[in-house]
Enzyme design. Structure first.
Site, PDB file in Angstrom:
ATOM      1  N   THR A  43       1.747 -36.010 -27.657  1.00 45.25           N
ATOM      2  CA  THR A  43       1.974 -35.502 -29.003  1.00 45.25           C
ATOM      3  C   THR A  43       3.442 -35.732 -29.346  1.00 45.25           C
ATOM      4  OG1 THR A  43       0.327 -33.798 -28.552  1.00 45.25           O
ATOM      5  CG2 THR A  43       1.769 -33.432 -30.447  1.00 45.25           C
ATOM      6  N   LEU A  92     -14.097 -39.692 -18.483  1.00 48.02           N
ATOM      7  CA  LEU A  92     -14.131 -38.953 -17.214  1.00 48.02           C
ATOM      8  C   LEU A  92     -13.435 -37.606 -17.350  1.00 48.02           C
ATOM      9  CD1 LEU A  92     -11.143 -38.864 -15.649  1.00 48.02           C
ATOM     10  CD2 LEU A  92     -11.631 -41.249 -15.294  1.00 48.02           C
ATOM     11  N   TYR A 120      -3.895 -40.754 -14.082  1.00 43.90           N
ATOM     12  CA  TYR A 120      -5.180 -40.100 -13.804  1.00 43.90           C
ATOM     13  C   TYR A 120      -6.367 -40.928 -14.284  1.00 43.90           C
ATOM     14  CZ  TYR A 120      -2.894 -35.800 -12.380  1.00 43.90           C
ATOM     15  OH  TYR A 120      -2.140 -34.883 -11.702  1.00 43.90           O
ATOM     16  N   ARG A 140      -1.314 -30.038 -16.418  1.00 43.11           N
ATOM     17  CA  ARG A 140      -0.924 -30.327 -17.802  1.00 43.11           C
ATOM     18  C   ARG A 140      -1.668 -29.391 -18.769  1.00 43.11           C
ATOM     19  NH1 ARG A 140      -1.564 -36.770 -17.705  1.00 43.11           N
ATOM     20  NH2 ARG A 140      -3.496 -36.184 -16.665  1.00 43.11           N
ATOM     21  N   ASN A 169       0.517 -43.229 -21.405  1.00 41.51           N
ATOM     22  CA  ASN A 169       0.551 -41.920 -22.072  1.00 41.51           C
ATOM     23  C   ASN A 169       0.509 -42.085 -23.590  1.00 41.51           C
ATOM     24  OD1 ASN A 169       2.524 -42.476 -19.881  1.00 41.51           O
ATOM     25  ND2 ASN A 169       2.389 -40.277 -19.604  1.00 41.51           N
ATOM     26  N   LYS A 180     -14.076 -41.041 -29.371  1.00 45.89           N
ATOM     27  CA  LYS A 180     -13.359 -40.374 -28.271  1.00 45.89           C
ATOM     28  C   LYS A 180     -12.725 -39.069 -28.761  1.00 45.89           C
ATOM     29  CE  LYS A 180     -11.260 -39.308 -24.595  1.00 45.89           C
ATOM     30  NZ  LYS A 180     -11.933 -38.782 -23.439  1.00 45.89           N
ATOM     31  N   CYS A 211      -5.680 -33.340 -22.466  1.00 47.04           N
ATOM     32  CA  CYS A 211      -6.195 -34.025 -23.647  1.00 47.04           C
ATOM     33  C   CYS A 211      -6.767 -33.169 -24.771  1.00 47.04           C
ATOM     34  CB  CYS A 211      -7.232 -35.050 -23.218  1.00 47.04           C
ATOM     35  SG  CYS A 211      -6.454 -36.367 -22.277  1.00 47.04           S
TER      36      CYS A 211
HETATM   37  N1  LIG Z   1      -6.379 -37.457 -17.817  1.00 48.53           N
HETATM   38  C1  LIG Z   1      -7.601 -37.600 -18.226  1.00 48.53           C
HETATM   39  O1  LIG Z   1      -8.511 -36.989 -17.689  1.00 48.53           O
HETATM   40  C2  LIG Z   1      -7.931 -38.510 -19.363  1.00 48.53           C
HETATM   41  C3  LIG Z   1      -6.939 -39.144 -20.095  1.00 48.53           C
HETATM   42  N2  LIG Z   1      -7.275 -39.989 -21.121  1.00 48.53           N
HETATM   43  C4  LIG Z   1      -6.227 -40.717 -21.863  1.00 48.53           C
HETATM   44  O2  LIG Z   1      -5.738 -41.775 -21.032  1.00 48.53           O
HETATM   45  C5  LIG Z   1      -4.344 -41.994 -21.276  1.00 48.53           C
HETATM   46  C6  LIG Z   1      -3.579 -41.893 -19.981  1.00 48.53           C
HETATM   47  O3  LIG Z   1      -3.748 -40.600 -19.471  1.00 48.53           O
HETATM   48  P1  LIG Z   1      -3.386 -40.245 -17.972  1.00 48.53           P
HETATM   49  O4  LIG Z   1      -3.847 -41.321 -17.057  1.00 48.53           O
HETATM   50  O5  LIG Z   1      -3.873 -38.869 -17.751  1.00 48.53           O
HETATM   51  O6  LIG Z   1      -1.785 -40.265 -18.052  1.00 48.53           O
HETATM   52  P2  LIG Z   1      -0.737 -40.351 -16.871  1.00 48.53           P
HETATM   53  O7  LIG Z   1       0.524 -39.781 -17.355  1.00 48.53           O
HETATM   54  O8  LIG Z   1      -1.338 -39.823 -15.611  1.00 48.53           O
HETATM   55  O9  LIG Z   1      -0.551 -41.932 -16.648  1.00 48.53           O
HETATM   56  C7  LIG Z   1       0.059 -42.793 -17.564  1.00 48.53           C
HETATM   57  C8  LIG Z   1       0.935 -43.778 -16.773  1.00 48.53           C
HETATM   58  O10 LIG Z   1       1.395 -44.804 -17.654  1.00 48.53           O
HETATM   59  C9  LIG Z   1       2.687 -45.218 -17.210  1.00 48.53           C
HETATM   60  N3  LIG Z   1       3.355 -45.944 -18.285  1.00 48.53           N
HETATM   61  C10 LIG Z   1       3.756 -45.478 -19.493  1.00 48.53           C
HETATM   62  N4  LIG Z   1       4.278 -46.478 -20.230  1.00 48.53           N
HETATM   63  C11 LIG Z   1       4.201 -47.609 -19.470  1.00 48.53           C
HETATM   64  C12 LIG Z   1       4.553 -48.967 -19.695  1.00 48.53           C
HETATM   65  N5  LIG Z   1       5.076 -49.372 -20.851  1.00 48.53           N
HETATM   66  N6  LIG Z   1       4.346 -49.857 -18.692  1.00 48.53           N
HETATM   67  C13 LIG Z   1       3.810 -49.466 -17.511  1.00 48.53           C
HETATM   68  N7  LIG Z   1       3.429 -48.181 -17.255  1.00 48.53           N
HETATM   69  C14 LIG Z   1       3.619 -47.273 -18.229  1.00 48.53           C
HETATM   70  C15 LIG Z   1       3.367 -43.906 -16.829  1.00 48.53           C
HETATM   71  O11 LIG Z   1       4.447 -44.128 -15.954  1.00 48.53           O
HETATM   72  C16 LIG Z   1       2.196 -43.153 -16.170  1.00 48.53           C
HETATM   73  O12 LIG Z   1       2.164 -43.330 -14.751  1.00 48.53           O
HETATM   74  C17 LIG Z   1      -3.940 -40.979 -22.346  1.00 48.53           C
HETATM   75  O13 LIG Z   1      -4.038 -41.594 -23.598  1.00 48.53           O
HETATM   76  C18 LIG Z   1      -4.998 -39.910 -22.231  1.00 48.53           C
HETATM   77  O14 LIG Z   1      -5.214 -39.255 -23.452  1.00 48.53           O
HETATM   78  C19 LIG Z   1      -8.567 -40.238 -21.433  1.00 48.53           C
HETATM   79  C20 LIG Z   1      -9.590 -39.661 -20.728  1.00 48.53           C
HETATM   80  C21 LIG Z   1      -9.362 -38.756 -19.630  1.00 48.53           C
HETATM   81  O1  LIG Z   2     -10.045 -36.971 -22.547  1.00 46.98           O
HETATM   82  C1  LIG Z   2      -9.919 -36.324 -21.528  1.00 46.98           C
HETATM   83  O2  LIG Z   2      -8.834 -36.118 -20.964  1.00 46.98           O
HETATM   84  C2  LIG Z   2     -11.086 -35.666 -20.866  1.00 46.98           C
HETATM   85  O3  LIG Z   2     -11.027 -34.276 -21.268  1.00 46.98           O
HETATM   86  C3  LIG Z   2     -12.024 -33.467 -20.673  1.00 46.98           C
HETATM   87  O4  LIG Z   2     -11.913 -33.492 -19.263  1.00 46.98           O
HETATM   88  P1  LIG Z   2     -10.868 -32.581 -18.466  1.00 46.98           P
HETATM   89  O5  LIG Z   2      -9.834 -32.061 -19.399  1.00 46.98           O
HETATM   90  O6  LIG Z   2     -10.428 -33.382 -17.291  1.00 46.98           O
HETATM   91  O7  LIG Z   2     -11.713 -31.365 -17.885  1.00 46.98           O
HETATM   92  P2  LIG Z   2     -12.874 -30.424 -18.504  1.00 46.98           P
HETATM   93  O8  LIG Z   2     -13.889 -30.235 -17.471  1.00 46.98           O
HETATM   94  O9  LIG Z   2     -13.330 -30.910 -19.801  1.00 46.98           O
HETATM   95  O10 LIG Z   2     -12.119 -29.040 -18.688  1.00 46.98           O
HETATM   96  C4  LIG Z   2     -11.125 -28.874 -19.688  1.00 46.98           C
HETATM   97  C5  LIG Z   2     -10.727 -27.413 -19.747  1.00 46.98           C
HETATM   98  O11 LIG Z   2     -11.761 -26.620 -20.322  1.00 46.98           O
HETATM   99  C6  LIG Z   2     -12.056 -25.513 -19.479  1.00 46.98           C
HETATM  100  N1  LIG Z   2     -13.490 -25.174 -19.619  1.00 46.98           N
HETATM  101  C7  LIG Z   2     -14.440 -26.113 -19.422  1.00 46.98           C
HETATM  102  C8  LIG Z   2     -15.778 -25.793 -19.589  1.00 46.98           C
HETATM  103  C9  LIG Z   2     -16.145 -24.506 -19.969  1.00 46.98           C
HETATM  104  O12 LIG Z   2     -17.339 -24.159 -20.133  1.00 46.98           O
HETATM  105  N2  LIG Z   2     -15.169 -23.589 -20.172  1.00 46.98           N
HETATM  106  C10 LIG Z   2     -13.842 -23.886 -20.007  1.00 46.98           C
HETATM  107  O13 LIG Z   2     -12.973 -23.028 -20.214  1.00 46.98           O
HETATM  108  C11 LIG Z   2     -11.680 -25.989 -18.090  1.00 46.98           C
HETATM  109  O14 LIG Z   2     -11.457 -24.930 -17.212  1.00 46.98           O
HETATM  110  C12 LIG Z   2     -10.424 -26.784 -18.391  1.00 46.98           C
HETATM  111  O15 LIG Z   2      -9.316 -25.940 -18.495  1.00 46.98           O
HETATM  112  C13 LIG Z   2     -13.400 -34.008 -21.043  1.00 46.98           C
HETATM  113  O16 LIG Z   2     -14.394 -33.216 -20.383  1.00 46.98           O
HETATM  114  C14 LIG Z   2     -13.548 -35.468 -20.631  1.00 46.98           C
HETATM  115  O17 LIG Z   2     -14.795 -35.971 -21.073  1.00 46.98           O
HETATM  116  C15 LIG Z   2     -12.405 -36.264 -21.272  1.00 46.98           C
HETATM  117  O18 LIG Z   2     -12.478 -37.616 -20.851  1.00 46.98           O
END
Ligand SMILES: NC(=O)C1=CN([C@@H]2O[C@H](COP(=O)(O)OP(=O)(O)OC[C@H]3O[C@@H](n4cnc5c(N)ncnc54)[C@H](O)[C@@H]3O)[C@@H](O)[C@H]2O)C=CC1
Ligand SMILES: O=C(O)[C@H]1O[C@H](OP(=O)(O)OP(=O)(O)OC[C@H]2O[C@@H](n3ccc(=O)[nH]c3=O)[C@H](O)[C@@H]2O)[C@H](O)[C@@H](O)[C@@H]1O
Length: 482
Positions: free
Chosen positions: A90, A160, A11, A343, A87, A217, A273
């Site tokens: 936890t 994001l 993502y 998730r 990834n 972060k 997250c």
């Molecule tokens: N999902 C979100 O909105 C946000 C996530 N993050 C952080 O970004 C990180 C990634 O999150 P996501 O993209 O959501 O996870 P995700 O699970 O969607 O993607 C992670 C990918 O890494 C791959 N992977 C794992 N180990 C690997 C390796 N050794 N070599 C190659 N590929 C490998 C997995 O197969 C998976 O496709 C996490 O630390 C999360 O906390 C930060 C901001 C926003």
């Molecule tokens: O580190 C991350 O993964 C990301 O986590 C959140 O982004 P995200 O989880 O994608 O979505 P949010 O819009 O933050 O919503 C999170 C949860 O809170 C809920 N929410 C949000 C806002 C609100 O006013 N009330 C509420 O219940 C949403 O419905 C959702 O379940 C943060 O907003 C991002 O800045 C961050 O990068």
């Protein structure tokens, strides 16, 4: 030509790299992953994640300067800048289980970078990691590569949000880059700054030391989640007093020092997250001998859990204290609208709570597949955040009481109650008269996202519960245990 490789096509890795490729035509970007299916999907017309605007961005640069591949070693070897976006779940067992971040995937990525590198590289932490991770990564890189090459580690956390990822990446509030305060460290910071500066105004690119970037972060996510738990705590008090949480949020948010965002009362926050990062923060505080600080942040999670169980209790209590063998429609399963991501969605806890009371569930979500829903309802806590091929198989056959259906009307047909758990726009404009006519009576709507016009639904004949809003007489007469 600068070559970027991103390890992890999820993502974060997918959309972030697609936008870098779009905005920096002179940079070559390769996104690699161990998961062949995911890479195949990135190379197909059906991308592995649903994100508004993403298809367009990918179509514009895929095959030109954006590539998705499973050739991990080769792509890392050729890159000047390596983002790591794997990834960081936890931990489920061992020291710090249930709180600490599991850095297995990060460590194996770092060891692989060290093993295959033949030229100096900038390694960028994109995943969210515990503060001081860069130091550990630095050690792995330098102790496992015998040549003279240099590694500079940067922390460049991603902010994001899903559902608005492309907009957030196009117009970020800020880009944060942390690096070593040495000349080499600062040179690396500048190199990454040059990439972002191709579309982000310079005053929005913040540079700090490594530890501030890593901690910022965790702090940002904790602050955001804390606002939601604060307003959700107020929502319980609103229901008890006749205040209206939407009015309270509006009045409070009008204070320019507080601001209006992230004050929507809900059934609880979900997403990959918030909980994970706060648990991680709690663990770091405990490890640093700060139990009071740990306790403070833990409360944000506790209120979130309380909010979800409060919702379940309200549903069960309103229906004469039992939902056994009653059909309940679940509208929305994703953790928020405009994503298919489930998730840590509050829908999992609510559905499990209702199944615990023997309800029959009929679930509809416009973006979530039946397989995903069934996997979520049978997986163990935290298992979801591991790469798919390493996740334990769950036993979906135990789910006789769950049906996943194709639309909201089918879900609601013959049901006793409807629970709205995701704020999908389409739930605002459903034909609720038609839904009412097809339901058992009394017909209940439990709006966990405050999306419906409760008064209009009451005119139709529904008994309506809206989080944090004044209660119907019926609900007042059927008090729920908190
Ligand atoms: N999902 C979100 O909105 C946000 C996530 N993050 C952080 O970004 C990180 C990634 O999150 P996501 O993209 O959501 O996870 P995700 O699970 O969607 O993607 C992670 C990918 O890494 C791959 N992977 C794992 N180990 C690997 C390796 N050794 N070599 C190659 N590929 C490998 C997995 O197969 C998976 O496709 C996490 O630390 C999360 O906390 C930060 C901001 C926003
Ligand atoms: O580190 C991350 O993964 C990301 O986590 C959140 O982004 P995200 O989880 O994608 O979505 P949010 O819009 O933050 O919503 C999170 C949860 O809170 C809920 N929410 C949000 C806002 C609100 O006013 N009330 C509420 O219940 C949403 O419905 C959702 O379940 C943060 O907003 C991002 O800045 C961050 O990068």
């Amino acid at each position: 030509m600068v070559k970027i490789c991103c390890i992890g096509a999820g993502y974060v890795g997918g959309p972030t790299m697609a936008v870098i490729a779009l905005k920096c035509p002179s940079v070559e970007v390769v996104v690699v992953d161990l998961n062949q299916k995911r890479i195949d999907a990135w190379n197909s017309d059906t991308l592995p994640i649903y994100e508004p605007g993403l298809d367009d961005v990918v179509k514009q640069c895929r095959g030109k300067n954006l590539f998705f591949s499973t050739k991990v070693d080769e792509s890392v070897m050729e890159a000047d800048i390596v983002f790591v976006s794997v990834n960081t779940p936890t931990k489920t067992t061992g020291l710090g289980a249930g709180k600490a971040a599991d850095l297995t995937y990060w460590e194996s990525a770092a060891r692989m970078i060290a093993r295959v590198s033949k030229s100096s590289k900038i390694v960028v932490e994109k995943s969210t990691v515990p503060v001081k991770t860069a130091e550990a990564i630095e050690k792995i890189l330098t102790h496992n590569n015998k040549s003279e090459i240099q590694f500079q580690i940067l922390s460049n956390p991603e902010f994001l949000a899903e559902g608005t990822a492309i907009e957030d990446l196009f117009h970020p509030d800020r880009v944060l880059i942390g690096g070593r305060e040495t000349p080499e460290g600062q040179k690396a910071v500048q190199a990454l700054k040059d990439v972002y500066a191709q579309w982000v105004p310079e005053d929005k690119i913040l540079t700090t030391n490594l530890w501030s970037a890593e901690l910022s972060k965790l702090a940002a996510n904790a602050f955001l989640a804390q606002r939601i738990s604060s307003v959700n705590a107020m929502s319980a008090l609103c229901e008890a007093t006749g205040a209206n949480v939407a009015q309270v949020s509006y009045a409070v948010g009008k204070d320019s020092r507080i601001g209006p965002k992230f004050l929507n009362g809900s059934v609880g926050f979900g997403g990959s997250c918030f909980q994970k990062d706060i648990l991680n923060l709690v663990y770091i505080c405990e490890c640093n001998g700060l139990p009071e600080v740990a306790e403070y942040w833990k409360q944000v999670i506790k209120i979130n859990d309380y909010q979800k169980s409060r919702f379940v209790n309200r549903v069960v209590a309103s229906m004469f204290n039992t939902v056994s063998k009653k059909k309940i429609a679940i509208l929305g399963f994703a953790f928020k609208k405009d994503t298919g991501d489930t998730r840590e969605t509050p829908a999992i806890d609510v559905c499990q709570g209702l199944l615990g009371d023997n309800a029959d569930l009929s679930i509809y979500d416009p973006q979530v597949t039946e397989d995903q829903i069934k996997m979520d309802l049978t997986s163990k806590k935290f298992d979801w955040d591991h790469p798919l091929h390493l996740r334990p198989m769950s036993d979906t056959t135990t789910l006789e009481k769950v049906r996943v259906v194709k639309d909201a009307y089918e879900a609601a047909k013959d049901s006793h109650g409807v629970c709205i758990l995701t704020e999908w726009d389409e739930f605002k404009t459903l034909d609720y008269q038609k839904i009412y006519e097809g339901m058992q009576k009394p017909a209940f709507i439990f709006d966990g996202r405050n999306v419906v016009d409760a008064n209009k639904l009451r005119e139709i004949g529904f008994i309506v519960y809206s989080i944090g809003k004044p209660l119907d007489a019926w609900l007042n007469d059927m008090p729920a245990v908190a």
